[in-house]
Every structure is written in C-alpha cells, then in structure tokens.
Design a protein around this motif. Structure first.
Motif, PDB file in Angstrom:
ATOM      1  N   ALA A  37      48.741  16.414  46.883  1.00 13.45           N
ATOM      2  CA  ALA A  37      48.047  16.416  48.173  1.00 13.45           C
ATOM      3  C   ALA A  37      46.899  15.430  48.218  1.00 13.45           C
ATOM      4  O   ALA A  37      46.386  15.121  49.273  1.00 13.45           O
ATOM      5  CB  ALA A  37      47.521  17.826  48.467  1.00 13.45           C
ATOM      6  N   VAL A  38      46.454  14.946  47.046  1.00  8.85           N
ATOM      7  CA  VAL A  38      45.352  13.993  47.023  1.00  8.85           C
ATOM      8  C   VAL A  38      45.814  12.664  47.638  1.00  8.85           C
ATOM      9  O   VAL A  38      46.804  12.098  47.204  1.00  8.85           O
ATOM     10  CB  VAL A  38      44.869  13.748  45.580  1.00  8.85           C
ATOM     11  CG1 VAL A  38      43.766  12.692  45.564  1.00  8.85           C
ATOM     12  CG2 VAL A  38      44.349  15.052  44.978  1.00  8.85           C
ATOM     13  N   PRO A  39      45.122  12.174  48.643  1.00  9.94           N
ATOM     14  CA  PRO A  39      45.555  10.938  49.286  1.00  9.94           C
ATOM     15  C   PRO A  39      45.416   9.743  48.349  1.00  9.94           C
ATOM     16  O   PRO A  39      44.404   9.586  47.674  1.00  9.94           O
ATOM     17  CB  PRO A  39      44.610  10.820  50.493  1.00  9.94           C
ATOM     18  CG  PRO A  39      43.384  11.574  50.094  1.00  9.94           C
ATOM     19  CD  PRO A  39      43.880  12.711  49.234  1.00  9.94           C
ATOM     20  N   THR A  40      46.444   8.934  48.249  1.00 11.62           N
ATOM     21  CA  THR A  40      46.396   7.722  47.435  1.00 11.62           C
ATOM     22  C   THR A  40      45.645   6.649  48.189  1.00 11.62           C
ATOM     23  O   THR A  40      45.352   6.777  49.388  1.00 11.62           O
ATOM     24  CB  THR A  40      47.813   7.235  47.124  1.00 11.62           C
ATOM     25  OG1 THR A  40      48.454   6.882  48.359  1.00 11.62           O
ATOM     26  CG2 THR A  40      48.623   8.308  46.419  1.00 11.62           C
ATOM     27  N   GLU A  41      45.357   5.551  47.482  1.00 12.30           N
ATOM     28  CA  GLU A  41      44.690   4.429  48.135  1.00 12.30           C
ATOM     29  C   GLU A  41      45.552   3.872  49.255  1.00 12.30           C
ATOM     30  O   GLU A  41      45.052   3.499  50.320  1.00 12.30           O
ATOM     31  CB  GLU A  41      44.385   3.342  47.111  1.00 12.30           C
ATOM     32  CG  GLU A  41      43.537   2.204  47.676  1.00 12.30           C
ATOM     33  CD  GLU A  41      43.093   1.246  46.596  1.00 12.30           C
ATOM     34  OE1 GLU A  41      42.019   0.645  46.738  1.00 12.30           O
ATOM     35  OE2 GLU A  41      43.835   1.084  45.609  1.00 12.30           O
ATOM     36  N   ASP A  42      46.886   3.853  49.028  1.00  9.38           N
ATOM     37  CA  ASP A  42      47.799   3.368  50.062  1.00  9.38           C
ATOM     38  C   ASP A  42      47.667   4.197  51.334  1.00  9.38           C
ATOM     39  O   ASP A  42      47.592   3.658  52.441  1.00  9.38           O
ATOM     40  CB  ASP A  42      49.250   3.415  49.571  1.00  9.38           C
ATOM     41  CG  ASP A  42      49.515   2.442  48.438  1.00  9.38           C
ATOM     42  OD1 ASP A  42      48.607   1.658  48.108  1.00  9.38           O
ATOM     43  OD2 ASP A  42      50.622   2.482  47.873  1.00  9.38           O
ATOM     44  N   SER A  43      47.659   5.517  51.163  1.00  9.18           N
ATOM     45  CA  SER A  43      47.598   6.385  52.350  1.00  9.18           C
ATOM     46  C   SER A  43      46.234   6.307  53.023  1.00  9.18           C
ATOM     47  O   SER A  43      46.121   6.427  54.249  1.00  9.18           O
ATOM     48  CB  SER A  43      47.918   7.834  51.962  1.00  9.18           C
ATOM     49  OG  SER A  43      46.959   8.348  51.063  1.00  9.18           O
ATOM     50  N   GLN A  44      45.177   6.102  52.240  1.00  8.96           N
ATOM     51  CA  GLN A  44      43.852   5.955  52.833  1.00  8.96           C
ATOM     52  C   GLN A  44      43.785   4.704  53.700  1.00  8.96           C
ATOM     53  O   GLN A  44      43.251   4.727  54.814  1.00  8.96           O
ATOM     54  CB  GLN A  44      42.794   5.899  51.727  1.00  8.96           C
ATOM     55  CG  GLN A  44      42.556   7.236  51.040  1.00  8.96           C
ATOM     56  CD  GLN A  44      41.561   7.128  49.903  1.00  8.96           C
ATOM     57  OE1 GLN A  44      41.386   6.047  49.336  1.00  8.96           O
ATOM     58  NE2 GLN A  44      40.911   8.218  49.561  1.00  8.96           N
ATOM     59  N   VAL A  45      44.328   3.604  53.177  1.00  8.39           N
ATOM     60  CA  VAL A  45      44.347   2.359  53.947  1.00  8.39           C
ATOM     61  C   VAL A  45      45.221   2.517  55.184  1.00  8.39           C
ATOM     62  O   VAL A  45      44.874   2.046  56.281  1.00  8.39           O
ATOM     63  CB  VAL A  45      44.839   1.187  53.077  1.00  8.39           C
ATOM     64  CG1 VAL A  45      45.049  -0.064  53.925  1.00  8.39           C
ATOM     65  CG2 VAL A  45      43.844   0.905  51.972  1.00  8.39           C
ATOM     66  N   ALA A  46      46.350   3.200  55.036  1.00  6.66           N
ATOM     67  CA  ALA A  46      47.234   3.435  56.188  1.00  6.66           C
ATOM     68  C   ALA A  46      46.498   4.225  57.267  1.00  6.66           C
ATOM     69  O   ALA A  46      46.649   3.957  58.470  1.00  6.66           O
ATOM     70  CB  ALA A  46      48.493   4.170  55.745  1.00  6.66           C
ATOM     71  N   GLY A  47      45.689   5.206  56.831  1.00 11.49           N
ATOM     72  CA  GLY A  47      44.917   5.985  57.795  1.00 11.49           C
ATOM     73  C   GLY A  47      43.877   5.144  58.513  1.00 11.49           C
ATOM     74  O   GLY A  47      43.676   5.288  59.732  1.00 11.49           O
ATOM     75  N   LEU A  48      43.215   4.266  57.785  1.00 17.97           N
ATOM     76  CA  LEU A  48      42.235   3.376  58.400  1.00 17.97           C
ATOM     77  C   LEU A  48      42.905   2.424  59.399  1.00 17.97           C
ATOM     78  O   LEU A  48      42.366   2.146  60.469  1.00 17.97           O
ATOM     79  CB  LEU A  48      41.501   2.585  57.314  1.00 17.97           C
ATOM     80  CG  LEU A  48      40.593   3.390  56.383  1.00 17.97           C
ATOM     81  CD1 LEU A  48      40.120   2.531  55.220  1.00 17.97           C
ATOM     82  CD2 LEU A  48      39.408   3.956  57.153  1.00 17.97           C
ATOM     83  N   LEU A  49      44.084   1.918  59.022  1.00 18.42           N
ATOM     84  CA  LEU A  49      44.795   1.005  59.921  1.00 18.42           C
ATOM     85  C   LEU A  49      45.250   1.709  61.191  1.00 18.42           C
ATOM     86  O   LEU A  49      45.311   1.098  62.267  1.00 18.42           O
ATOM     87  CB  LEU A  49      46.007   0.399  59.195  1.00 18.42           C
ATOM     88  CG  LEU A  49      45.685  -0.653  58.132  1.00 18.42           C
ATOM     89  CD1 LEU A  49      46.950  -1.031  57.367  1.00 18.42           C
ATOM     90  CD2 LEU A  49      45.065  -1.892  58.773  1.00 18.42           C
ATOM     91  N   LYS A  50      45.581   2.972  61.068  1.00 23.03           N
ATOM     92  CA  LYS A  50      46.002   3.730  62.250  1.00 23.03           C
ATOM     93  C   LYS A  50      44.876   3.808  63.267  1.00 23.03           C
ATOM     94  O   LYS A  50      45.100   3.813  64.473  1.00 23.03           O
ATOM     95  CB  LYS A  50      46.438   5.137  61.836  1.00 23.03           C
ATOM     96  CG  LYS A  50      47.113   5.926  62.947  1.00 23.03           C
ATOM     97  CD  LYS A  50      47.666   7.237  62.421  1.00 23.03           C
ATOM     98  CE  LYS A  50      48.389   7.995  63.526  1.00 23.03           C
ATOM     99  NZ  LYS A  50      48.950   9.286  63.036  1.00 23.03           N
ATOM    100  N   VAL A  51      43.643   3.853  62.756  1.00 22.41           N
ATOM    101  CA  VAL A  51      42.479   3.884  63.643  1.00 22.41           C
ATOM    102  C   VAL A  51      42.185   2.489  64.198  1.00 22.41           C
ATOM    103  O   VAL A  51      41.920   2.323  65.395  1.00 22.41           O
ATOM    104  CB  VAL A  51      41.250   4.432  62.887  1.00 22.41           C
ATOM    105  CG1 VAL A  51      39.994   4.324  63.755  1.00 22.41           C
ATOM    106  CG2 VAL A  51      41.486   5.874  62.474  1.00 22.41           C
TER     107      VAL A  51
END
Length: 293
Positions: A37-51
C-alpha cells in the motif's frame, strides 16, 4: 502551500501510514499488505501529474530508467518530468556511455512505425495539446500533432553521387534497398538487425540527425566499412582508416535537407518507393517483392 506540499501532506494522513507502525506486531502477512500500500515514487509522480495535467491520461511513469528524471507514457506519447513533477522535458535522452538513444528505443517499443526525428517532441506536444488552458505547460513552438510527416510515396535518388554510400549485405542479391540512417538512432540499429537477416543488398547512406557526423566519418573512412558500420551500431570499438574524402557524406546530408528528410530511418526501394521509420522483417520482405521492374 504548493500543490506538491498539499499532496505530500494528504499522503501523510492516509491510512497506510499507520499500518507501517503496526508492522512488528501484525506479522509478515500484514507487513506485505502494508508494504504494497505504500506509494512508490512512480505513483507519487503520477499523482502529481494528475493534478498538474488533469486533461492528460497518464499510462505509466518510470522513475528508475534515467537518473533524475521520470519517463512518462501517455498513450502513444512520451515525455519526461523531474521527480517533483514541476519541470517537463520534451525531447530525447541519450546515454553517452552505451551510445544508445534511450527515447528512441522506448518509442520503438511503443510504436514501431514512429520516426526518431522529432517524434518525441511531436508526440509529447500532442499529449499536452489540451492542457494549454488548465496547465502552465505550453506546447513547444512549431511542434505538430502528427507523429509521421506526410511525404510523397516515392523518392528519386538520381541526384545522389555514388560516393557517400556504404554497401553491405548480399551484394549479389536481386533485391536492393537504400536506407538513410543515423548511427545514434535506435530505430536504425533495429532496422539494421532486420536487414542483416534478409537476402538483400543494402546501400546505406548515413546522415547526421542526432549529431553523429564524427562517427559517420570514422565508419566511412574505415578499411572495412561494413564491419565498422555494425560495430558503430553496437557501440563496439572499431579501427578507422584515418582521414579520407567524406564529400559523399556531405552530399547525403544536402540531399536529406533538400528533400525534407529530418528523421531516420528512411527506406527507399529500387523503384523509388519510400517508407519512413522502422518496419519488421515480414513487412519489409512483402514490400520489397512489390518493387516495379
């Protein structure tokens, strides 16, 4: 508070952060669930890009391939961002140690029909085209939405001198093909591998799209041009013959500029029929059989 800070603060308040505290107590099974469940760096960047790019559908993010950058795939499009998703980079990444065009290799995996020259820029711009009003990211001036330029289906090679060509393959074959290539082009390297497995005479005319003229000069001046050509593509060392007359390479580049050949590879059949970009073996074999005598 910035967008990045807001997202990080929100992430810190999510349930998975509490799960980590309980790891020593709940055992290995729960630990695996919490770790997943811990967000990876990839998923963190994907979340930022979504914003930052709400109108762009992100297919994948890979922050492990290139140090300091994250490779972003959006459908058939490719671009790069820093790990804070603040700076967006449109262009090619070249590995100088392995002599590989990293972007070209990835684009080839995604879409074998895409051209190297301008492909990364054109496709990233297409992906971001709808973001102009919602995002501070502006498309690069002059970039187009298309990935493959529209050109005539035939190309006459009559204006080219005999010099400037590196002939290899089966020189006695009844089938011949002329290819305009760049030794630092991932598509060209892949195409060369395909042509080596075919019964065809290859007339290769190097042009410098990715700043490879120095390498082209060394290959052209080598005692064994065919061996030097394949060594150049693989990144292996080869012996150059020193300085020689490279005006034929000048003619190749002048011809490419005058005919608008800004990407590689360009494949020309004996009857003048032309293809732009990489093609697999079965497509090339069928296409060569269609040559008009």
């Amino acid at each position: 508070m910035s967008v990045t800070d807001r997202l990080r603060a929100a992430a810190a308040r999510t349930p998975w952060s509490f799960g980590l505290v309980a790891l020593p107590v709940v055992g290995l099974g729960a630990a695996a669930i919490a770790a997943a469940a811990v967000p990876t760096e990839d998923s963190q960047v994907a979340g930022l890009l979504k914003v930052r790019l709400p109108k762009t559908e992100i297919s994948a993010v890979n922050c492990a391939k290139v140090a300091g950058l994250c490779e972003v795939t959006a459908g058939a499009n490719l671009f790069y961002v820093d790990r804070g998703a603040r700076y967006l980079v449109i262009g090619r990444v070249y590995d100088m140690e392995t002599r590989q065009d990293v972007t070209a290799a990835r684009l080839l995996e995604m879409n074998p029909d895409m051209l190297v020259g301008g492909a990364a820029k054109a496709n990233a711009t297409a992906a971001l085209d709808g973001e102009a009003e919602a995002s501070p990211v502006a498309p690069t001036a002059g970039a187009r939405r298309v990935s493959v330029p529209v050109r005539p289906a035939t190309l006459s090679l009559a204006g080219l001198p005999r010099d400037g060509a590196i002939v290899w393959g089966n020189k006695a074959s009844s089938q011949s093909v002329t290819v305009f290539t760049d030794f630092r082009c991932g598509y060209c390297r892949a195409l060369t591998s395909v042509l080596r497995s075919m019964d065809v005479k290859v007339i290769e005319r190097p042009i410098s799209v990715l700043g490879s003229r120095d390498l082209a000069d060394r290959v052209y001046c080598a005692k064994n041009r065919e061996e030097a050509l394949h060594a150049a593509y693989s990144g292996a060392p080869f012996e150059s013959g020193g300085k020689c007359d490279t005006r034929g390479l000048d003619a190749n580049e002048q011809f490419a500029r005058s005919h608008g050949l800004s990407g590689t590879p360009v494949i020309v059949r004996s009857d003048g029929a032309m293809l732009e970009g990489y093609r697999p073996k079965d497509v090339l074999e069928a296409w060569l059989k269609g040559a008009k005598s």
